[in-house]
Design an enzyme around this catalytic site. Sequence first.
Site, PDB file in Angstrom:
ATOM      1  N   GLY A  61      85.756  33.269  10.498  1.00  0.00           N
ATOM      2  CA  GLY A  61      85.654  33.148  11.949  1.00  0.00           C
ATOM      3  C   GLY A  61      86.542  32.052  12.500  1.00  0.00           C
ATOM      4  N   GLU A  62      86.527  30.901  11.854  1.00  0.00           N
ATOM      5  CA  GLU A  62      87.352  29.789  12.300  1.00  0.00           C
ATOM      6  C   GLU A  62      88.842  30.102  12.140  1.00  0.00           C
ATOM      7  OE1 GLU A  62      84.852  29.653  10.196  1.00  0.00           O
ATOM      8  OE2 GLU A  62      83.544  27.928  10.593  1.00  0.00           O
TER       9      GLU A  62
END
Length: 199
Positions: A61-62
Amino acid sequence: MSVAPLAWRAGATLLAPLLPFHLARRARKGKEIAARLHERRGEGAERPPGRLFWLHAASVGETLSVLPVIEAMAARDPALSFLVTTGTVTSAELLARRLPGELAPRVAHRFAPLDVPAWTARFLDGWRPDAGAFVESELWPNLLAAAAARGVPMALVNARMSPRSFARWRRMPGLARVALGGFRLVLARSEGDAARLAE
């Protein structure tokens, strides 16, 4: 320095001889890449010439969230190079797939060093980033303290601090100050996160 940061530093140093066995076990399970385990010890720096911006994105996600940041910064400054560190194999694979081809020569990927003082020092001394940013919520006290000691300006972007994490960090205020105090800029994702981070 308070007791908690010293204990964290000492504990990581004492555990360091055992960590290669832990990493090898993870590699057998497919959670690490065996040929790249040296990166977890801070080795393998290949710093490009010129200015280098370091982005640490813990997982998938990051990593997705930093791609538009890299594109925007690269467009603004054609001479800027990037180092992206991640903690998972899937995030490394995603970066390789999603990074636009024209940007690939300007972006290096490494697996983040484990938070052992000697390993974080080796990593930072090898790469010598001009500035950096951590994304969301992964905080490594020894790595951040080493960056601060070297005068590397750091930001925490899209910062999260859940009530559960807040309760844990609150029990170790000295360690929290080391982990968060080195950031020159903190951009929280919500007012609640901002309040918890400030406290």
